[in-house]
Design a protein around this motif. Structure first.
Motif, mmCIF file in Angstrom:
data_model
loop_
_atom_site.group_PDB
_atom_site.id
_atom_site.type_symbol
_atom_site.label_atom_id
_atom_site.label_comp_id
_atom_site.label_asym_id
_atom_site.label_seq_id
_atom_site.Cartn_x
_atom_site.Cartn_y
_atom_site.Cartn_z
ATOM 1 N N PHE A 156 31.296 27.369 42.410
ATOM 2 C CA PHE A 156 32.179 26.249 42.742
ATOM 3 C C PHE A 156 33.626 26.674 42.655
ATOM 4 C CE2 PHE A 156 28.112 24.591 41.616
ATOM 5 C CZ PHE A 156 27.914 23.596 42.559
ATOM 6 N N ASP A 157 34.419 26.078 43.540
ATOM 7 C CA ASP A 157 35.818 26.438 43.651
ATOM 8 C C ASP A 157 36.648 25.172 43.488
ATOM 9 O OD1 ASP A 157 38.321 27.325 44.416
ATOM 10 O OD2 ASP A 157 37.555 28.601 46.018
ATOM 11 N N GLY A 158 37.528 25.170 42.499
ATOM 12 C CA GLY A 158 38.352 23.997 42.217
ATOM 13 C C GLY A 158 39.478 23.811 43.213
ATOM 14 N N ASN A 159 39.661 24.776 44.086
ATOM 15 C CA ASN A 159 40.708 24.683 45.087
ATOM 16 C C ASN A 159 40.108 24.404 46.466
ATOM 17 O OD1 ASN A 159 42.843 24.962 46.820
ATOM 18 N ND2 ASN A 159 43.081 27.169 46.492
ATOM 19 N N PRO A 160 40.258 23.168 46.952
ATOM 20 C CA PRO A 160 39.648 22.815 48.239
ATOM 21 C C PRO A 160 40.473 23.248 49.456
ATOM 22 C CG PRO A 160 40.688 20.878 47.268
ATOM 23 C CD PRO A 160 40.909 22.019 46.305
#
Lengths: 136, 136
Positions: free
Chosen positions: A68-72
DNA sequence: CTTATTGCAAAAGGTTTGCAACCGA
DNA sequence: TCGGTTGCAAACCTTTTGCAATAAG
């Protein structure tokens, strides 16, 4: 109607505070330190929700569990073939716009309508490149 | 030392004869029609082998099981957000070379060495775009 | 009070592995 | 014969689901 949840907020903040791309499990272990009652199902459920609302992004690495990546914001991912670490590559706006146009055009070639894209680059990261050179 | 295997050959040919991007399960069902004794483990094992030797490619779709591509030549994948079908997009050599250079340069920005890349485009395929327009 | 959300445990889904039998070189 | 490969079943790992209890509005 969506309600506030302490857990969901914690998951979002924990992910945003990281620069890497953790798995659900890693995030769960992390959060359990501050919130021992939390269950893994809650983590998975909220990660799904956050993806649906576009606040975070799910990324599929070459092998192993999802990350998962917190930066969309759209950016490029580099995955090391050796250590499997994932790194972000950002490009400047002009280049992004140029790439978007190109992608839209490519989709039109098959009669489709592009909405987003995802670029992965594979190879050897800084560390593993060095190690490889030493061993040869 | 690798030995010839009737099963591995069958798996490779079956995959090459398709234009889509089947899952291991789909391929297994297909092959079982001609080779009823084959086991799913054999399919998975050989798909892994064939990936390692670069004869085929494993692709991770947005959701669901892994898919396989009988064409190892670099090309772009389009995945429909609605029906989840995967389509190939080919670009001509000059463009490929240009893109390769660009990717190499981007990797260098983080001190890495690019070996290959993988571009995914998401959106609505021809069919689903039409359906969407009718319903609105 | 109503309904979204939680934690738990069980189930599901996809893939890998151990092993004896088998087959190719 | 030797070692890679197979089919089967069991194990494994990741993710989802059912459900009663809990918490938000």
């Amino acid at each position: 109607m969506k309600k506030y949840s302490r857990q969901r907020e914690m998951i979002l903040q924990s992910l945003r505070n990281r620069v890497d791309h953790p798995t659900a499990e890693t995030l769960y272990e992390d959060i359990k330190a501050k919130m021992p009652e939390i269950g893994i199902a809650t983590v998975y459920r909220n990660l799904s929700d956050l993806c649906e609302t576009g606040q975070i992004v799910k990324i599929k690495s070459k092998n192993g569990p999802d990350r998962f990546d917190g930066n969309p914001e759209p950016h490029i991912h580099f995955e090391c073939d050796s250590c499997h670490e994932i790194y972000d590559i950002y490009i400047h706006d002009v280049q992004t716009k140029k790439m978007d146009n190109e992608i839209q055009r490519l989709a039109e070639n098959i009669g489709a309508e592009a909405e987003s894209s995802n670029i992965w680059i594979y190879g050897f990261c800084k560390k593993c490149k060095l190690l490889k050179n030493i061993n040869n």
